[in-house]
Write a protein that holds these residues in place. Structure first.
Motif, PDB file in Angstrom:
ATOM      1  N   ASP A 100       1.117  -1.069   0.081  1.00 32.45           N
ATOM      2  CA  ASP A 100       0.121   0.595  -0.299  1.00 32.45           C
ATOM      3  C   ASP A 100       1.093   1.473   0.571  1.00 32.45           C
ATOM      4  O   ASP A 100       0.587   2.641  -0.440  1.00 32.45           O
ATOM      5  N   LEU A 101       2.512   1.263   0.325  1.00 30.64           N
ATOM      6  CA  LEU A 101       2.735   1.758   0.736  1.00 30.64           C
ATOM      7  C   LEU A 101       3.535   2.872  -0.692  1.00 30.64           C
ATOM      8  O   LEU A 101       3.561   3.643  -1.062  1.00 30.64           O
ATOM      9  N   ALA A 102       4.259   2.005  -1.547  1.00 37.62           N
ATOM     10  CA  ALA A 102       4.563   1.536  -2.780  1.00 37.62           C
ATOM     11  C   ALA A 102       3.063   1.731  -3.508  1.00 37.62           C
ATOM     12  O   ALA A 102       4.063   2.588  -4.372  1.00 37.62           O
ATOM     13  N   TYR A 103       1.829   1.809  -3.726  1.00 38.99           N
ATOM     14  CA  TYR A 103       1.313   2.407  -4.645  1.00 38.99           C
ATOM     15  C   TYR A 103       1.001   3.629  -4.320  1.00 38.99           C
ATOM     16  O   TYR A 103       1.075   4.562  -5.048  1.00 38.99           O
ATOM     17  N   LEU A 104       1.330   4.223  -3.219  1.00 34.22           N
ATOM     18  CA  LEU A 104       0.475   6.078  -2.483  1.00 34.22           C
ATOM     19  C   LEU A 104       1.811   6.886  -2.808  1.00 34.22           C
ATOM     20  O   LEU A 104       1.089   7.454  -3.571  1.00 34.22           O
ATOM     21  N   GLN A 105       3.705   6.148  -2.546  1.00 31.47           N
ATOM     22  CA  GLN A 105       4.763   6.433  -3.435  1.00 31.47           C
ATOM     23  C   GLN A 105       4.364   6.424  -4.958  1.00 31.47           C
ATOM     24  O   GLN A 105       4.653   7.893  -5.838  1.00 31.47           O
ATOM     25  N   MET A 106       3.999   5.336  -5.221  1.00 32.07           N
ATOM     26  CA  MET A 106       4.233   5.655  -7.117  1.00 32.07           C
ATOM     27  C   MET A 106       3.084   6.148  -7.168  1.00 32.07           C
ATOM     28  O   MET A 106       3.532   7.650  -8.321  1.00 32.07           O
ATOM     29  N   LYS A 107       2.035   6.867  -6.962  1.00 26.25           N
ATOM     30  CA  LYS A 107       0.805   7.261  -7.505  1.00 26.25           C
ATOM     31  C   LYS A 107       1.632   8.986  -6.887  1.00 26.25           C
ATOM     32  O   LYS A 107       1.137   9.450  -8.072  1.00 26.25           O
ATOM     33  N   SER A 108       1.821   8.965  -6.738  1.00 28.06           N
ATOM     34  CA  SER A 108       2.276  10.412  -5.254  1.00 28.06           C
ATOM     35  C   SER A 108       3.392  10.580  -6.869  1.00 28.06           C
ATOM     36  O   SER A 108       3.089  12.045  -7.369  1.00 28.06           O
ATOM     37  N   VAL A 109       4.268  10.015  -6.787  1.00 28.08           N
ATOM     38  CA  VAL A 109       5.629  10.658  -8.367  1.00 28.08           C
ATOM     39  C   VAL A 109       5.270  10.837  -9.490  1.00 28.08           C
ATOM     40  O   VAL A 109       4.991  11.805 -10.268  1.00 28.08           O
ATOM     41  N   ALA A 110       3.894   9.766  -9.565  1.00 23.88           N
ATOM     42  CA  ALA A 110       3.972   9.472 -11.546  1.00 23.88           C
ATOM     43  C   ALA A 110       2.634  10.732 -11.062  1.00 23.88           C
ATOM     44  O   ALA A 110       3.174  11.754 -12.645  1.00 23.88           O
ATOM     45  N   SER A 111       1.519  10.663 -10.449  1.00 23.72           N
ATOM     46  CA  SER A 111       0.325  12.151 -10.889  1.00 23.72           C
ATOM     47  C   SER A 111       1.484  13.430 -10.710  1.00 23.72           C
ATOM     48  O   SER A 111       1.555  14.805 -11.301  1.00 23.72           O
ATOM     49  N   ALA A 112       2.976  14.156  -9.787  1.00 26.56           N
ATOM     50  CA  ALA A 112       3.570  15.220  -9.356  1.00 26.56           C
ATOM     51  C   ALA A 112       4.428  15.409 -10.388  1.00 26.56           C
ATOM     52  O   ALA A 112       4.445  16.192 -11.334  1.00 26.56           O
ATOM     53  N   VAL A 113       4.612  14.660 -11.907  1.00 26.50           N
ATOM     54  CA  VAL A 113       5.498  14.535 -12.619  1.00 26.50           C
ATOM     55  C   VAL A 113       4.244  14.295 -14.111  1.00 26.50           C
ATOM     56  O   VAL A 113       4.541  15.281 -14.842  1.00 26.50           O
ATOM     57  N   LEU A 114       3.341  13.890 -14.433  1.00 31.01           N
ATOM     58  CA  LEU A 114       2.613  14.173 -15.492  1.00 31.01           C
ATOM     59  C   LEU A 114       2.419  15.128 -15.185  1.00 31.01           C
ATOM     60  O   LEU A 114       1.586  15.587 -15.850  1.00 31.01           O
ATOM     61  N   LEU A 115       1.156  15.608 -14.401  1.00 29.53           N
ATOM     62  CA  LEU A 115       0.877  16.942 -14.338  1.00 29.53           C
ATOM     63  C   LEU A 115       1.728  18.241 -14.737  1.00 29.53           C
ATOM     64  O   LEU A 115       1.952  19.217 -14.853  1.00 29.53           O
ATOM     65  N   HIS A 116       3.208  18.274 -14.188  1.00 27.44           N
ATOM     66  CA  HIS A 116       3.705  18.901 -14.596  1.00 27.44           C
ATOM     67  C   HIS A 116       4.728  18.952 -16.134  1.00 27.44           C
ATOM     68  O   HIS A 116       4.546  20.007 -17.197  1.00 27.44           O
ATOM     69  N   TYR A 117       4.387  17.464 -16.834  1.00 25.19           N
ATOM     70  CA  TYR A 117       5.585  17.744 -17.769  1.00 25.19           C
ATOM     71  C   TYR A 117       4.998  16.457 -18.547  1.00 25.19           C
ATOM     72  O   TYR A 117       4.399  15.143 -18.120  1.00 25.19           O
ATOM     73  N   ARG A 118       4.730  16.178 -20.325  1.00 22.82           N
ATOM     74  CA  ARG A 118       5.050  15.469 -21.244  1.00 22.82           C
ATOM     75  C   ARG A 118       6.679  14.950 -21.440  1.00 22.82           C
ATOM     76  O   ARG A 118       7.649  15.867 -21.414  1.00 22.82           O
ATOM     77  N   LEU A 119       6.312  13.293 -21.235  1.00 21.08           N
ATOM     78  CA  LEU A 119       7.339  13.490 -21.311  1.00 21.08           C
ATOM     79  C   LEU A 119       8.255  12.620 -22.920  1.00 21.08           C
ATOM     80  O   LEU A 119       6.961  11.944 -23.555  1.00 21.08           O
ATOM     81  N   SER A 120       9.267  12.708 -23.286  1.00 18.34           N
ATOM     82  CA  SER A 120       9.339  12.022 -24.385  1.00 18.34           C
ATOM     83  C   SER A 120      10.715  11.582 -24.335  1.00 18.34           C
ATOM     84  O   SER A 120      12.116  12.209 -23.533  1.00 18.34           O
ATOM     85  N   LEU A 121      11.006  10.343 -24.962  1.00 19.94           N
ATOM     86  CA  LEU A 121      12.373   9.238 -25.198  1.00 19.94           C
ATOM     87  C   LEU A 121      13.665  10.214 -25.748  1.00 19.94           C
ATOM     88  O   LEU A 121      13.243  11.127 -27.018  1.00 19.94           O
ATOM     89  N   ALA A 122      14.977  10.341 -25.215  1.00 22.78           N
ATOM     90  CA  ALA A 122      15.459  11.036 -25.717  1.00 22.78           C
ATOM     91  C   ALA A 122      15.775   9.760 -26.515  1.00 22.78           C
ATOM     92  O   ALA A 122      16.175   8.796 -26.796  1.00 22.78           O
ATOM     93  N   PRO A 123      16.319  10.864 -28.116  1.00 24.32           N
ATOM     94  CA  PRO A 123      16.420  10.184 -29.370  1.00 24.32           C
ATOM     95  C   PRO A 123      17.733   9.465 -29.452  1.00 24.32           C
ATOM     96  O   PRO A 123      18.923   9.819 -29.028  1.00 24.32           O
ATOM     97  N   GLY A 124      17.685   7.657 -29.412  1.00 28.88           N
ATOM     98  CA  GLY A 124      18.657   7.186 -29.568  1.00 28.88           C
ATOM     99  C   GLY A 124      19.082   6.158 -28.102  1.00 28.88           C
ATOM    100  O   GLY A 124      19.805   5.163 -28.340  1.00 28.88           O
ATOM    101  N   HIS A 125      18.071   6.630 -27.480  1.00 21.34           N
ATOM    102  CA  HIS A 125      18.163   6.259 -26.191  1.00 21.34           C
ATOM    103  C   HIS A 125      17.829   4.441 -26.220  1.00 21.34           C
ATOM    104  O   HIS A 125      16.306   4.441 -26.780  1.00 21.34           O
ATOM    105  N   ARG A 126      18.481   3.651 -26.102  1.00 18.38           N
ATOM    106  CA  ARG A 126      17.827   1.660 -25.423  1.00 18.38           C
ATOM    107  C   ARG A 126      16.994   1.835 -24.404  1.00 18.38           C
ATOM    108  O   ARG A 126      17.524   1.648 -23.705  1.00 18.38           O
ATOM    109  N   VAL A 127      15.964   1.445 -24.679  1.00 21.24           N
ATOM    110  CA  VAL A 127      15.181   0.878 -23.686  1.00 21.24           C
ATOM    111  C   VAL A 127      15.504  -0.511 -23.462  1.00 21.24           C
ATOM    112  O   VAL A 127      15.159  -1.067 -24.207  1.00 21.24           O
ATOM    113  N   GLU A 128      16.491  -1.025 -22.081  1.00 24.27           N
ATOM    114  CA  GLU A 128      16.528  -2.864 -22.513  1.00 24.27           C
ATOM    115  C   GLU A 128      16.836  -3.181 -20.958  1.00 24.27           C
ATOM    116  O   GLU A 128      16.905  -2.507 -19.909  1.00 24.27           O
TER     117      GLU A 128
END
Ligand code: HEM
Length: 363
Positions: free
Chosen positions: A311-339
């Motif tokens: 429950d703490l993990a969901y609370l923390q993740m929801k807080s951080v996710a909302s804080a970041v997404l409300l302020h910004y739209r994100l885009s992957l840096a060109p050429g960055h490989r997610v692995e």
């Protein structure tokens, strides 16, 4: 937890992200999140925030020793037993690193335990310091050390890697992102009114975060596809038989792949490889619903040893996710490989390098 997470967001995370956005610089979001969750779990466990999330991202000796010890422990699982036993005997290689780093970790723990004994607060360790064992005696320092270590180990990287995979999936699924923003905006309009500036000047409080069902569904869906703990081990204490009839003798180890369980057609259906948060919502799509069979979703383990920090993990993740997404739209840096990185925790091997674009919200 929300006290620790919100002060980190407000005083440090937003400042770092704002600076990167203004200067049009990319950031390694996974690295920032790893620092953030380390600070939060230390605050929760010891009552002291080491503030490793800052513009300079200073190295913390405890955190470095912790990483080294975790990596060295993985070696024990990858190589034959005799090899690490031999390394341990002669104190060389990974075993030498493990011994040295454990010393640093133990010293840090002992200092923290002494500090809690002198000036107890509302942190977890202080609560355990006040507890008595079955004989009515205070818990010994070595037991307290293991309790604290367990919390830091369990609650440190798990939420940050889950958040990294979440942000990456959200970038790839604009429809999901739209629904998340709509949900948060609806909640904030209710609690803070129509002035959008009031939505972003303070992180969401517990009652606001608690209402975010779609966001929770998107996080659960992330953990189904990218579980922070991709496989788990159980040691067999006495002879037993598994539900499918397999005999497991005492002394053996059973490994199960949480990663595979989350991606099986027989369990999740034909669309098991799709990122679809809606599968976690009730028929009316207004409530987060766990599967009826509690052993279907095992990212937090299941049964009597389920994750204590879920429950703490969901609370923390929801807080951080909302804080970041409300302020910004994100885009992957060109050429960055997610692995994926092969380790006990499902890290992104090359981190998550993103650009941040200020978001305009509509009431
Ligand atoms: C997304 C975040 C998280 C995930 C995916 C996760 C997952 C897990 C898993 C799979 C286990 C079982 C490990 C095993 O069987 O050996 C576990 C146990 C545990 N977790 Fe978490 N965890 C998360 C966050 C947290 C946090 C934030 C805390 C602390 C505040 C925490 C505290 C614990 C503890 C104390 C245990 C041991 C429970 C026991 O053995 O009875 N976890 N977690």
């Amino acid at each position: 937890m929300d006290r620790w997470v919100n002060q980190t967001i407000e005083n440090r995370l937003w400042k770092i992200l704002d600076q990167a956005a203004v200067n049009n610089l990319s950031v390694d979001l996974q690295d920032l999140l790893l620092h953030l969750t380390f600070d939060n779990i230390c605050g929760l466990t010891f009552g002291k925030d080491p503030e490793t999330l800052s513009l300079e991202l200073p190295e913390n000796p405890f955190s470095v020793a912790f990483d080294t010890a975790t990596e060295a422990t993985l070696q024990r699982m990858l190589y034959p037993r005799f090899l690490w036993k031999l390394q341990k005997q002669f104190c060389v290689g990974a075993e030498k690193r493990l011994k040295n780093s454990l010393e640093v970790v133990e010293n840090y723990m002992n200092d923290a335990i002494e500090a809690c004994k002198k000036a107890p607060s509302d942190d977890l360790l202080s609560r355990f310091v006040k507890m008595k064992d079955v004989d009515g005696k205070p818990l010994s320092s070595s037991v307290l050390q293991r309790i604290a270590l367990n919390f830091v180990l369990a609650g440190r990287d798990t939420s940050s890697v889950a958040l990294s995979w979440f942000f990456w999936l959200v970038m790839k699924h604009p429809d999901v992102e739209r629904k998340i923003i709509t949900e948060i905006s609806t909640v904030l309009k209710e609690t803070r009114g129509s002035d959008v500036r009031k939505w972003t000047d303070k992180p969401l409080v517990f009652d606001e975060v608690d209402k975010l069902m779609y966001l929770k569904a998107a996080l659960a869906e992330t953990l189904r596809l990218y579980p922070s703990v991709p496989q788990d081990f159980k040691y067999v204490v006495s002879d037993d038989v598994l539900p499918d009839g397999t005999f497991v003798p005492a002394g053996s180890t059973v490994t199960y792949s949480i990663y595979s369980v989350g991606r099986m057609k027989t369990i999740w259906g034909e669309d098991c490889m799709e990122f679809r948060p809606e599968r976690w919502l009730s028929a009316k799509e207004d409530w987060f619903e766990l599967p009826k069979d509690r052993y279907k979703f095992v990212a937090f383990n299941a049964g009597p040893r389920t994750c204590l920090g879920k429950d703490l993990a969901y609370l923390q993740m929801k807080s951080v996710a909302s804080a970041v997404l409300l302020h910004y739209r994100l885009s992957l840096a060109p050429g960055h490989r997610v692995e994926q990185k092969m380790s006990l925790t499902l890290f992104m091997k090359n981190g998550l390098r993103v650009f941040l674009h200020p978001r305009t919200l509509a009431a």
